[in-house]
Write a protein that holds these residues in place. Structure first.
Motif, PDB file in Angstrom:
ATOM      1  N   ARG A  67       0.891  -1.372   0.125  1.00  0.00           N
ATOM      2  CA  ARG A  67      -0.306   0.044  -0.143  1.00  0.00           C
ATOM      3  C   ARG A  67       0.943   1.114  -0.028  1.00  0.00           C
ATOM      4  NH1 ARG A  67      -5.103   0.914   0.553  1.00  0.00           N
ATOM      5  NH2 ARG A  67      -6.349  -1.766   0.860  1.00  0.00           N
ATOM      6  N   THR A  68       2.254   1.066   0.958  1.00  0.00           N
ATOM      7  CA  THR A  68       2.671   2.589   0.736  1.00  0.00           C
ATOM      8  C   THR A  68       3.017   2.854  -0.587  1.00  0.00           C
ATOM      9  OG1 THR A  68       3.550   1.832   3.034  1.00  0.00           O
ATOM     10  CG2 THR A  68       4.663   3.026   1.605  1.00  0.00           C
ATOM     11  N   LEU A  69       3.998   1.670  -1.170  1.00  0.00           N
ATOM     12  CA  LEU A  69       4.340   1.432  -2.731  1.00  0.00           C
ATOM     13  C   LEU A  69       3.356   2.089  -4.163  1.00  0.00           C
ATOM     14  CD1 LEU A  69       6.626  -1.656  -2.659  1.00  0.00           C
ATOM     15  CD2 LEU A  69       7.450   1.500  -2.489  1.00  0.00           C
ATOM     16  N   MET A  70       2.554   2.128  -3.380  1.00  0.00           N
ATOM     17  CA  MET A  70       1.017   1.922  -4.596  1.00  0.00           C
ATOM     18  C   MET A  70       0.726   4.037  -4.088  1.00  0.00           C
ATOM     19  SD  MET A  70      -3.167   1.348  -4.620  1.00  0.00           S
ATOM     20  CE  MET A  70      -3.177   2.127  -3.061  1.00  0.00           C
ATOM     21  N   TRP A  71       0.694   4.017  -2.783  1.00  0.00           N
ATOM     22  CA  TRP A  71      -0.019   5.739  -2.864  1.00  0.00           C
ATOM     23  C   TRP A  71       1.989   6.461  -3.015  1.00  0.00           C
ATOM     24  CZ3 TRP A  71      -3.884   8.486  -2.290  1.00  0.00           C
ATOM     25  CH2 TRP A  71      -4.993   7.936  -1.931  1.00  0.00           C
ATOM     26  N   PHE A  72       2.967   6.330  -2.948  1.00  0.00           N
ATOM     27  CA  PHE A  72       3.877   6.606  -4.137  1.00  0.00           C
ATOM     28  C   PHE A  72       4.074   7.210  -5.271  1.00  0.00           C
ATOM     29  CE2 PHE A  72       8.004   5.122  -0.891  1.00  0.00           C
ATOM     30  CZ  PHE A  72       7.183   5.246   0.235  1.00  0.00           C
ATOM     31  N   ALA A  73       3.537   5.951  -5.544  1.00  0.00           N
ATOM     32  CA  ALA A  73       3.431   6.241  -6.990  1.00  0.00           C
ATOM     33  C   ALA A  73       2.257   6.766  -7.461  1.00  0.00           C
ATOM     34  CB  ALA A  73       2.951   4.712  -7.529  1.00  0.00           C
ATOM     35  N   ILE A  74       1.281   6.691  -6.769  1.00  0.00           N
ATOM     36  CA  ILE A  74       0.050   7.655  -7.025  1.00  0.00           C
ATOM     37  C   ILE A  74       0.114   9.029  -6.968  1.00  0.00           C
ATOM     38  CG2 ILE A  74      -2.441   8.494  -5.996  1.00  0.00           C
ATOM     39  CD1 ILE A  74      -3.430   5.498  -5.312  1.00  0.00           C
ATOM     40  N   THR A  75       1.006   8.958  -5.636  1.00  0.00           N
ATOM     41  CA  THR A  75       1.472  10.794  -5.080  1.00  0.00           C
ATOM     42  C   THR A  75       2.514  11.230  -6.705  1.00  0.00           C
ATOM     43  OG1 THR A  75       2.696  10.049  -3.815  1.00  0.00           O
ATOM     44  CG2 THR A  75       0.330  11.004  -3.410  1.00  0.00           C
ATOM     45  N   ALA A  76       2.629  10.846  -7.044  1.00  0.00           N
ATOM     46  CA  ALA A  76       4.384  10.278  -7.751  1.00  0.00           C
ATOM     47  C   ALA A  76       3.363  10.594  -9.064  1.00  0.00           C
ATOM     48  CB  ALA A  76       5.448   9.620  -8.506  1.00  0.00           C
ATOM     49  N   ALA A  77       2.453  10.422  -9.633  1.00  0.00           N
ATOM     50  CA  ALA A  77       1.392  10.233 -10.771  1.00  0.00           C
ATOM     51  C   ALA A  77       1.039  11.681 -10.843  1.00  0.00           C
ATOM     52  CB  ALA A  77       1.100   9.033 -11.032  1.00  0.00           C
ATOM     53  N   ALA A  78       0.341  12.464 -10.376  1.00  0.00           N
ATOM     54  CA  ALA A  78      -0.107  13.141  -9.880  1.00  0.00           C
ATOM     55  C   ALA A  78       0.632  14.198  -9.373  1.00  0.00           C
ATOM     56  CB  ALA A  78      -0.858  13.129  -8.265  1.00  0.00           C
ATOM     57  N   SER A  79       1.882  14.774  -9.440  1.00  0.00           N
ATOM     58  CA  SER A  79       2.994  15.748  -8.965  1.00  0.00           C
ATOM     59  C   SER A  79       3.922  15.910 -10.577  1.00  0.00           C
ATOM     60  CB  SER A  79       3.986  15.211  -8.418  1.00  0.00           C
ATOM     61  OG  SER A  79       3.507  14.973  -6.740  1.00  0.00           O
ATOM     62  N   VAL A  80       4.080  15.035 -11.439  1.00  0.00           N
ATOM     63  CA  VAL A  80       4.696  14.887 -12.149  1.00  0.00           C
ATOM     64  C   VAL A  80       3.575  15.551 -13.430  1.00  0.00           C
ATOM     65  CG1 VAL A  80       4.284  12.851 -13.698  1.00  0.00           C
ATOM     66  CG2 VAL A  80       6.738  13.454 -14.500  1.00  0.00           C
ATOM     67  N   VAL A 221       9.458  25.953 -11.380  1.00  0.00           N
ATOM     68  CA  VAL A 221       8.981  25.119 -10.290  1.00  0.00           C
ATOM     69  C   VAL A 221       8.875  24.741  -9.373  1.00  0.00           C
ATOM     70  CG1 VAL A 221      11.003  23.675  -9.157  1.00  0.00           C
ATOM     71  CG2 VAL A 221      11.465  24.156 -11.733  1.00  0.00           C
ATOM     72  N   TYR A 222       8.650  26.030  -8.920  1.00  0.00           N
ATOM     73  CA  TYR A 222       8.108  26.361  -7.306  1.00  0.00           C
ATOM     74  C   TYR A 222       6.608  27.109  -7.673  1.00  0.00           C
ATOM     75  CZ  TYR A 222      12.270  27.515  -4.069  1.00  0.00           C
ATOM     76  OH  TYR A 222      13.546  26.845  -3.336  1.00  0.00           O
ATOM     77  N   ILE A 223       6.419  27.151  -8.360  1.00  0.00           N
ATOM     78  CA  ILE A 223       4.574  27.359  -8.274  1.00  0.00           C
ATOM     79  C   ILE A 223       4.787  25.598  -8.822  1.00  0.00           C
ATOM     80  CG2 ILE A 223       2.375  27.502 -10.045  1.00  0.00           C
ATOM     81  CD1 ILE A 223       4.090  29.914 -11.145  1.00  0.00           C
ATOM     82  N   GLY A 224       4.779  24.349  -9.538  1.00  0.00           N
ATOM     83  CA  GLY A 224       4.792  23.808  -9.279  1.00  0.00           C
ATOM     84  C   GLY A 224       4.481  22.931  -7.525  1.00  0.00           C
ATOM     85  N   ALA A 301      12.167  14.029  -7.847  1.00  0.00           N
ATOM     86  CA  ALA A 301      11.741  12.689  -9.347  1.00  0.00           C
ATOM     87  C   ALA A 301      10.677  12.929 -10.364  1.00  0.00           C
ATOM     88  CB  ALA A 301      12.297  11.496  -8.801  1.00  0.00           C
ATOM     89  N   SER A 302       9.256  13.508  -9.685  1.00  0.00           N
ATOM     90  CA  SER A 302       8.514  14.404 -10.877  1.00  0.00           C
ATOM     91  C   SER A 302       8.017  15.846 -10.987  1.00  0.00           C
ATOM     92  CB  SER A 302       7.350  13.945  -9.331  1.00  0.00           C
ATOM     93  OG  SER A 302       7.048  12.607  -8.982  1.00  0.00           O
ATOM     94  N   ILE A 303       8.182  16.658 -10.048  1.00  0.00           N
ATOM     95  CA  ILE A 303       7.553  18.305 -10.517  1.00  0.00           C
ATOM     96  C   ILE A 303       9.377  18.791 -11.036  1.00  0.00           C
ATOM     97  CG2 ILE A 303       7.079  20.877  -9.957  1.00  0.00           C
ATOM     98  CD1 ILE A 303       5.690  18.850  -7.929  1.00  0.00           C
ATOM     99  N   TYR A 304      10.272  18.691 -11.141  1.00  0.00           N
ATOM    100  CA  TYR A 304      11.867  19.325 -11.526  1.00  0.00           C
ATOM    101  C   TYR A 304      11.160  18.661 -13.045  1.00  0.00           C
ATOM    102  CZ  TYR A 304      16.633  20.409 -11.640  1.00  0.00           C
ATOM    103  OH  TYR A 304      17.696  21.012 -12.584  1.00  0.00           O
ATOM    104  N   MET A 375      16.381  23.263  -2.454  1.00  0.00           N
ATOM    105  CA  MET A 375      15.614  23.564  -1.201  1.00  0.00           C
ATOM    106  C   MET A 375      13.621  23.368  -1.167  1.00  0.00           C
ATOM    107  SD  MET A 375      17.778  27.562  -0.388  1.00  0.00           S
ATOM    108  CE  MET A 375      17.037  27.635   1.276  1.00  0.00           C
ATOM    109  N   GLY A 376      13.237  23.832  -2.500  1.00  0.00           N
ATOM    110  CA  GLY A 376      12.252  23.865  -2.942  1.00  0.00           C
ATOM    111  C   GLY A 376      11.702  21.725  -2.980  1.00  0.00           C
ATOM    112  N   ARG A 377      12.103  21.974  -3.990  1.00  0.00           N
ATOM    113  CA  ARG A 377      11.771  20.383  -3.756  1.00  0.00           C
ATOM    114  C   ARG A 377      12.092  19.375  -2.540  1.00  0.00           C
ATOM    115  NH1 ARG A 377      16.396  20.507  -8.276  1.00  0.00           N
ATOM    116  NH2 ARG A 377      17.866  19.852  -7.212  1.00  0.00           N
ATOM    117  N   THR A 378      13.074  19.643  -2.046  1.00  0.00           N
ATOM    118  CA  THR A 378      13.402  19.062  -0.874  1.00  0.00           C
ATOM    119  C   THR A 378      12.557  19.352   0.514  1.00  0.00           C
ATOM    120  OG1 THR A 378      15.649  19.038  -1.274  1.00  0.00           O
ATOM    121  CG2 THR A 378      15.054  18.104   1.039  1.00  0.00           C
ATOM    122  N   ALA A 379      11.560  19.849   0.167  1.00  0.00           N
ATOM    123  CA  ALA A 379      11.113  20.612   1.104  1.00  0.00           C
ATOM    124  C   ALA A 379       9.487  19.624   0.550  1.00  0.00           C
ATOM    125  CB  ALA A 379      10.171  22.107   1.165  1.00  0.00           C
ATOM    126  N   VAL A 380       8.819  19.895  -0.631  1.00  0.00           N
ATOM    127  CA  VAL A 380       8.134  18.993  -0.586  1.00  0.00           C
ATOM    128  C   VAL A 380       8.634  16.999  -0.897  1.00  0.00           C
ATOM    129  CG1 VAL A 380       6.656  18.003  -3.044  1.00  0.00           C
ATOM    130  CG2 VAL A 380       7.469  20.454  -2.875  1.00  0.00           C
TER     131      VAL A 380
END
Length: 413
Positions: A67-80, A221-224, A301-304, A375-380
Motif C-alpha cells: 500500500r505504501t508503494l502504491m501511494w508513492f506511485a499515485i502521488t508521484a503520477a499526480a505530481s508529474v 518549478v516553485y509554482i509546481g 523525481a516528479s515535478i523537477y 530547497m523547495g524540492r526537498t521540502a516537498v
C-alpha cells in the motif's frame, strides 16, 4: 528562518566588515546536519528491526509495504502531471536568457542504478568515494540508506523466524532504539539553531542574483511545488477525512528542516518523529519513512524532471508530443526507485533526458540555480514522505487520531 535570512543578507552585503559571519553560519548549519546524519544509521537499523518484530506477521508487513508503494506511485503520477501542465503553460524554455554553452553533468542516471544501490555491497551498507584536490586524494565513507533498509528488513524477518533464539536480539535492539531516540531528542532541540545556520549560509552563499537568467524556470518549478504541497496534498487528506491543518502543524518542522538542509536523509529523524506525532504507529513509521527518504521524491523525481525536461526541449526548439509526455510520467514514477542509490535531482534529470533523447547539456544549463531550486524540492519530498504513511495508516485503521504528542515527547511508555 527570519533571523537566518537577516544574518545571511548581512554576510552577503557586509562580508568585508564581518568576515567571520558567513563561515560561522556554515559551520553551525553543517554541524547540525552532521549530527542528524550520524543518527540516521542506528535509527534506521534499530527502528526497522524493532518494527518488524513488533508487527510479528510478515504478511501484514507485506500488505502495508504494498500500500505504501502504491501511494508513492499515485502521488508521484499526480505530481508529474502538475509539473507538465505548469511547464506547458508557462513555457520556461522560451523565456530564458541563460547562455547556451553548457557541459553535460559528469554523473548521469541509469536504469540499473536501482539494482546496484539495492544490493548491499557489505553488511554495514557502507560505500567509499575518493576525490582529488590539488593533487591530494581524500577518501570518505558514507552509508547507503537504501541498503541499510534492505539489510534491516532481512535481519528483522530472520529474527522473527528464529523464534525464541531471536528474542534476546530483538530485546537488545529495542533497548538500542530507546537510547537512540533519547539522543535524537537532544539533537532536535537544536533545530532552531541549525535553521539559522543553514538558511543564513544559503542566502549568503547563493543570494538571488543567479536567478536572473533562469527566473521563469525557477518560478515554474516553485509554482509546481506549491500546487503539490498546498493543493494536491490537502485534497488527498480531505478525501481521507483527515485535517490538512493538523498535518501541516505537525509536519512543518520537518518541512522546514528539509528546506534549509536540502537533504531528505539528513531530515529523516525529524520526519519520522513528526509522522509519529500525527498518530502513525512507530512500528509502521519506522519502516515507511526511511523507505520514503530514499524512494519517495515528489519534488526531485516528479515535478523537477517534468518542468526541466520541457524547459530543455523548449530551449533547443524540440517538439514533444503526447507519447513523450507519457514517457516523462513513466520515468518520473519509476525513476525515483531507479536513482535511489544515487544522490541528486540532476541524476534524475539526466535519466529523463537520456530516455527522451534530449541533449544532456540541457541539465548543465540549470546547475547555476540548482541549490535554490533544491530547497523547495526537498521540502516537498519531506512532506510527501510523511503524507503517505499518514494516508496508509488511516486506510488500515492503524491511526491514533487522538491528541498529538507534545513537542519533545519522543519516547512512548
Amino acid at each position: 528562518m527570519a533571523l537566518g535570512l537577516a544574518l545571511g543578507l548581512a554576510a552577503r552585503s557586509w562580508g568585508d566588515a564581518v568576515p567571520w559571519l558567513q563561515p560561522s553560519l556554515e559551520t553551525i548549519g553543517s554541524s547540525f546536519i552532521q549530527l542528524l546524519k550520524a543518527l540516521v544509521p542506528p535509527l534506521v537499523v534499530t527502528a526497522i528491526i524493532a518494527s518488524i518484530a513488533d508487527l510479528g506477521q510478515v504478511r501484514n508487513g507485506a500488505r502495508l509495504a504494498a500500500r505504501t508503494l502504491m501511494w508513492f506511485a499515485i502521488t508521484a503520477a499526480a505530481s508529474v502531471t502538475i509539473g507538465l501542465v505548469v511547464a506547458t503553460i508557462i513555457q520556461p524554455g522560451h523565456h530564458s536568457s541563460v547562455a547556451a554553452a553548457a557541459a553535460a553533468p559528469t554523473t548521469t542516471g541509469g536504469w540499473f542504478d536501482f539494482l546496484k544501490g539495492l544490493i548491499p555491497s557489505n553488511f554495514l551498507g557502507l560505500s567509499a568515494s575518493t576525490t582529488t584536490t590539488d593533487g591530494a586524494a581524500k577518501t570518505s565513507l558514507s552509508f547507503n540508506v537504501l541498503q541499510l533498509v534492505v539489510i534491516s528488513i532481512a535481519v528483522g524477518i530472520a529474527a522473527v523466524r528464529a523464534g525464541e533464539a531471536g528474542r534476546a536480539f530483538t530485546d537488545f535492539v529495542r533497548s538500542g532504539l530507546a537510547i537512540v531516540r533519547v539522543v535524537l531528542g537532544w539533537v532536535l532541540r537544536l533545530v532552531p539553531l541549525g535553521t539559522v545556520g543553514l538558511f543564513g549560509n544559503a542566502v549568503a552563499k547563493y543570494g538571488w542574483d543567479t536567478l536572473a537568467s533562469l527566473g521563469t524556470f525557477a518560478a515554474a518549478v516553485y509554482i509546481g511545488l506549491g500546487l503539490v504541497l498546498f493543493g494536491l496534498y490537502p485534497l488527498l487528506l480531505l478525501a481521507k477525512g483527515l485535517s490538512p491543518r493538523r498535518f501541516f502543524a505537525e509536519v512543518w518542522p520537518a518541512i522546514q528542516v528539509g528546506f534549509v538542509s536540502r537533504s531528505s536523509i539528513g531530515t529523516l529523524p525529524v520526519t519520522e518523529e513528526r509522522t509519529i506525532s500525527l498518530g502513525v504507529p512507530r512500528s509502521y513509521a519506522a519502516f515507511a519513512v526511511p523507505l520514503g527518504a530514499t524512494t519517495k521524491m515528489d519534488g526531485c523525481a516528479s515535478i523537477y524532471p517534468a518542468v526541466a525536461a520541457l524547459f530543455v526541449a523548449q530551449y533547443y526548439g524540440l517538439d514533444l508530443g503526447p507519447a513523450q509526455y507519457l514517457l516523462i510520467g513513466l520515468v518520473s514514477v519509476l525513476g525515483s526507485a531507479a536513482t535511489a542509490g544515487v544522490t541528486g535531482a540532476t541524476v534524475m534529470l539526466t535519466l529523463t533526458l537520456s530516455t527522451l533523447g534530449l541533449p544532456l547539456e540541457g541539465a548543465g544549463l540549470l546547475l547555476a540555480i540548482d541549490p535554490i531550486i533544491d530547497m523547495g524540492r526537498t521540502a516537498v519530498n519531506v512532506a510527501g514522505q510523511a503524507l503517505v504513511p499518514y494516508l496508509v495508516a488511516k486506510e488500515e485503521g492503524l491511526l491514533d487520531e487522538g491528541e498529538a504528542e507534545p513537542d519533545g515527547a519522543l519516547v512512548r511508555a
